[in-house]
Design a protein around this motif. Structure first.
Motif, PDB file in Angstrom:
ATOM      1  N   ALA A  39       5.339  -2.952  53.059  1.00 57.10           N
ATOM      2  CA  ALA A  39       5.837  -2.946  54.213  1.00 57.10           C
ATOM      3  C   ALA A  39       6.131  -1.864  54.200  1.00 57.10           C
ATOM      4  CB  ALA A  39       5.505  -3.939  55.652  1.00 57.10           C
ATOM      5  N   TRP A  40       7.151  -2.212  53.168  1.00 62.89           N
ATOM      6  CA  TRP A  40       8.872  -0.991  53.256  1.00 62.89           C
ATOM      7  C   TRP A  40       8.034   0.093  52.735  1.00 62.89           C
ATOM      8  CZ3 TRP A  40      12.942  -2.727  56.040  1.00 62.89           C
ATOM      9  CH2 TRP A  40      12.939  -3.687  55.650  1.00 62.89           C
ATOM     10  N   LEU A  41       7.325   0.200  52.201  1.00 65.03           N
ATOM     11  CA  LEU A  41       6.647   1.738  51.729  1.00 65.03           C
ATOM     12  C   LEU A  41       6.267   2.501  53.065  1.00 65.03           C
ATOM     13  CD1 LEU A  41       6.492   4.539  50.074  1.00 65.03           C
ATOM     14  CD2 LEU A  41       4.039   3.078  48.980  1.00 65.03           C
ATOM     15  N   VAL A  42       5.717   1.881  54.268  1.00 61.07           N
ATOM     16  CA  VAL A  42       4.977   1.938  54.743  1.00 61.07           C
ATOM     17  C   VAL A  42       5.952   2.435  55.634  1.00 61.07           C
ATOM     18  CG1 VAL A  42       3.251   1.896  56.525  1.00 61.07           C
ATOM     19  CG2 VAL A  42       2.419   1.231  54.322  1.00 61.07           C
ATOM     20  N   ILE A  43       7.004   1.630  56.315  1.00 60.43           N
ATOM     21  CA  ILE A  43       8.070   1.905  57.171  1.00 60.43           C
ATOM     22  C   ILE A  43       9.337   2.784  56.842  1.00 60.43           C
ATOM     23  CG2 ILE A  43       9.745   0.738  57.837  1.00 60.43           C
ATOM     24  CD1 ILE A  43       8.158  -2.380  58.143  1.00 60.43           C
ATOM     25  N   ALA A  44       9.632   3.348  54.874  1.00 56.08           N
ATOM     26  CA  ALA A  44      10.401   3.969  55.207  1.00 56.08           C
ATOM     27  C   ALA A  44       9.312   5.278  55.433  1.00 56.08           C
ATOM     28  CB  ALA A  44      10.221   4.033  53.663  1.00 56.08           C
ATOM     29  N   ILE A  45       8.481   5.762  55.399  1.00 53.02           N
ATOM     30  CA  ILE A  45       7.368   7.006  55.596  1.00 53.02           C
ATOM     31  C   ILE A  45       8.032   7.236  56.969  1.00 53.02           C
ATOM     32  CG2 ILE A  45       5.951   8.044  55.076  1.00 53.02           C
ATOM     33  CD1 ILE A  45       4.852   6.795  52.471  1.00 53.02           C
ATOM     34  N   ALA A  46       7.276   6.193  57.588  1.00 52.72           N
ATOM     35  CA  ALA A  46       7.295   6.473  58.971  1.00 52.72           C
ATOM     36  C   ALA A  46       8.732   6.482  59.607  1.00 52.72           C
ATOM     37  CB  ALA A  46       6.660   5.051  59.544  1.00 52.72           C
ATOM     38  N   MET A  47       9.038   5.811  58.728  1.00 50.52           N
ATOM     39  CA  MET A  47      10.799   6.695  59.621  1.00 50.52           C
ATOM     40  C   MET A  47      11.451   7.810  59.323  1.00 50.52           C
ATOM     41  SD  MET A  47      11.908   3.534  61.809  1.00 50.52           S
ATOM     42  CE  MET A  47      13.421   4.130  62.002  1.00 50.52           C
ATOM     43  N   ILE A  48      10.974   7.771  58.069  1.00 52.35           N
ATOM     44  CA  ILE A  48      11.711   9.343  57.676  1.00 52.35           C
ATOM     45  C   ILE A  48      11.029  10.420  57.776  1.00 52.35           C
ATOM     46  CG2 ILE A  48      11.250  11.135  55.381  1.00 52.35           C
ATOM     47  CD1 ILE A  48      11.754   8.562  53.451  1.00 52.35           C
ATOM     48  N   ILE A  49       9.614  10.283  58.520  1.00 49.25           N
ATOM     49  CA  ILE A  49       8.769  11.649  59.821  1.00 49.25           C
ATOM     50  C   ILE A  49       9.548  11.040  61.325  1.00 49.25           C
ATOM     51  CG2 ILE A  49       6.772  12.059  60.939  1.00 49.25           C
ATOM     52  CD1 ILE A  49       5.573  10.560  57.993  1.00 49.25           C
ATOM     53  N   THR A  51      11.976  10.480  62.101  1.00 55.98           N
ATOM     54  CA  THR A  51      13.871  10.839  62.161  1.00 55.98           C
ATOM     55  C   THR A  51      13.879  12.696  61.868  1.00 55.98           C
ATOM     56  OG1 THR A  51      14.617   9.293  60.637  1.00 55.98           O
ATOM     57  CG2 THR A  51      15.800  11.386  60.198  1.00 55.98           C
ATOM     58  N   ALA A  52      13.292  13.393  61.131  1.00 55.76           N
ATOM     59  CA  ALA A  52      12.933  14.670  61.594  1.00 55.76           C
ATOM     60  C   ALA A  52      12.458  14.870  62.475  1.00 55.76           C
ATOM     61  CB  ALA A  52      11.718  14.813  60.085  1.00 55.76           C
ATOM     62  N   LEU A  53      11.272  14.115  62.785  1.00 61.72           N
ATOM     63  CA  LEU A  53      10.789  14.741  64.414  1.00 61.72           C
ATOM     64  C   LEU A  53      11.567  14.464  65.486  1.00 61.72           C
ATOM     65  CD1 LEU A  53       7.355  12.782  64.128  1.00 61.72           C
ATOM     66  CD2 LEU A  53       8.254  15.324  64.677  1.00 61.72           C
ATOM     67  N   MET A  54      12.267  13.770  65.460  1.00 62.13           N
ATOM     68  CA  MET A  54      13.868  13.635  66.339  1.00 62.13           C
ATOM     69  C   MET A  54      14.932  14.491  66.190  1.00 62.13           C
ATOM     70  SD  MET A  54      14.613   9.549  67.551  1.00 62.13           S
ATOM     71  CE  MET A  54      14.575   9.240  65.490  1.00 62.13           C
ATOM     72  N   TYR A  55      15.331  15.076  65.069  1.00 66.70           N
ATOM     73  CA  TYR A  55      16.689  15.669  64.583  1.00 66.70           C
ATOM     74  C   TYR A  55      15.068  17.374  65.138  1.00 66.70           C
ATOM     75  CZ  TYR A  55      18.708  19.325  62.311  1.00 66.70           C
ATOM     76  OH  TYR A  55      19.768  20.005  61.430  1.00 66.70           O
ATOM     77  N   ARG A  56      14.465  17.964  64.860  1.00 61.54           N
ATOM     78  CA  ARG A  56      13.443  18.905  65.257  1.00 61.54           C
ATOM     79  C   ARG A  56      13.552  18.739  66.513  1.00 61.54           C
ATOM     80  NH1 ARG A  56       7.393  19.975  64.993  1.00 61.54           N
ATOM     81  NH2 ARG A  56       7.695  18.563  66.549  1.00 61.54           N
ATOM     82  N   GLU A  57      13.221  17.466  67.664  1.00 65.19           N
ATOM     83  CA  GLU A  57      13.523  18.281  68.845  1.00 65.19           C
ATOM     84  C   GLU A  57      14.852  17.704  69.727  1.00 65.19           C
ATOM     85  OE1 GLU A  57      10.860  17.396  71.959  1.00 65.19           O
ATOM     86  OE2 GLU A  57      10.436  16.609  70.405  1.00 65.19           O
ATOM     87  N   HIS A 126       0.842  11.647  75.685  1.00 65.83           N
ATOM     88  CA  HIS A 126       0.294  12.190  74.404  1.00 65.83           C
ATOM     89  C   HIS A 126       0.775  13.146  73.939  1.00 65.83           C
ATOM     90  CE1 HIS A 126      -4.035  10.991  74.119  1.00 65.83           C
ATOM     91  NE2 HIS A 126      -4.301  10.941  75.248  1.00 65.83           N
ATOM     92  N   SER A 127       2.344  12.618  72.645  1.00 66.92           N
ATOM     93  CA  SER A 127       2.865  13.331  71.881  1.00 66.92           C
ATOM     94  C   SER A 127       3.283  12.770  70.830  1.00 66.92           C
ATOM     95  CB  SER A 127       4.111  12.912  72.493  1.00 66.92           C
ATOM     96  OG  SER A 127       5.529  13.977  71.640  1.00 66.92           O
ATOM     97  N   PHE A 128       3.044  13.444  69.843  1.00 70.88           N
ATOM     98  CA  PHE A 128       3.177  13.851  68.230  1.00 70.88           C
ATOM     99  C   PHE A 128       4.466  12.698  68.361  1.00 70.88           C
ATOM    100  CE2 PHE A 128       3.878  14.571  64.018  1.00 70.88           C
ATOM    101  CZ  PHE A 128       2.850  13.826  62.960  1.00 70.88           C
ATOM    102  N   THR A 129       5.308  13.488  68.794  1.00 70.89           N
ATOM    103  CA  THR A 129       7.095  12.605  67.945  1.00 70.89           C
ATOM    104  C   THR A 129       7.218  11.987  69.084  1.00 70.89           C
ATOM    105  OG1 THR A 129       8.102  15.240  68.307  1.00 70.89           O
ATOM    106  CG2 THR A 129       9.459  13.622  69.001  1.00 70.89           C
TER     107      THR A 129
END
Length: 262
Positions: A39-49, A51-57, A126-129
């Protein structure tokens, strides 16, 4: 960076022992199977994504001021949260269970504050972010609550305060039910299906471990686990339905609202 660090230390790369091996030294009725910790792997991938989306936003030329404000409300809390999370992992792998629990509780508290500051229950458009924010923080919250439950019972064993299987069974069941109840309530309150999904995944891991490698024989916890897993699945489905209905209602409202006067 912190989630990458967690994956590295869980892979025996630094301390020579995985999270499963560290906890398996002190077996309880709630010790999950080894694969559960993926589960840590799935959560890590999701949180990294996310984080990138919030930075882009926050750096977008066409800023969504509402999204920016929600990200800004997090402030330094996410940094503290990751500090507490990373420290709890290191302490667990080095058998400092009681101090690790303190950091786990601090990690949960800061995460609940983050969810509240973002008003995560309102991010149903409806928003990807927004979708990934809800997905990532929901899974992270549910998994941390489950982690707290089996970390607590393991700490009792490590401290040597449990003197019989009956005492261990009572402690395990009590902590599991209390933590499960809070997780399901929070999942409903914040309209986060992934909270109950993550917690149910942990229960599935416990079921698998008790079926194949039971730590105790006198008391059977499987019936309770089956019931809680079923309830967790139902709560997940119901909350997903609630989110879908709310999202559809928001779309209808936005389409039927009169245009604003410039």
């Amino acid at each position: 960076m912190n989630f990458i660090w967690i994956l590295i230390i869980d892979g025996n790369s630094i301390f020579g022992v995985s999270l499963f091996r560290a906890f398996n030294l002190f077996p309880t009725h709630l010790t999950p199977a080894d694969f559960t910790f993926k589960a840590w792997l799935v959560i890590a991938i999701a949180m990294i994504i996310v984080t990138a989306l919030m930075y882009r936003e926050t750096g977008n030329e066409h800023l969504n001021i509402r999204s920016v404000r929600k990200v800004m409300r997090i402030d330094y809390m996410l940094i503290l949260n990751q500090l507490f999370c990373g420290m709890s992992m290191v302490l667990k792998l080095n058998q400092f269970m009681i101090i690790s629990i303190i950091f786990t509780v601090a990690c949960i508290i800061t995460l609940l504050i983050i969810n509240n500051r973002m008003e995560i229950e309102k991010l149903t458009a409806h928003s990807f972010t927004k979708y990934f924010i809800r997905l990532a923080f929901g899974m992270y919250t549910g998994w941390l609550l489950f982690v707290f439950a089996f970390n607590m019972v393991t700490t009792f064993v490590k401290a040597g305060v449990v003197h019989s299987e009956t005492e261990q069974f009572i402690i395990d069941v009590s902590i599991l039910i209390l933590t499960f109840g809070f997780a399901m309530f929070y999942s409903y309150l914040k309209m986060l299906p992934t909270v109950s999904v993550a917690f149910s995944w942990g229960i599935f891991g416990i079921i698998h471990q008790n079926l194949n490698h039971p730590a105790y024989e006198q008391h059977n916890i499987l019936i309770l686990l089956y019931v809680l897993f079923g309830l967790g699945s139902l709560v997940s489905i119901y909350n997903f339905y609630r989110c879908t209905i709310k999202r559809a209602a928001n779309n209808v409202a936005s389409q039927t609202s009169p245009p604003s006067i410039p």
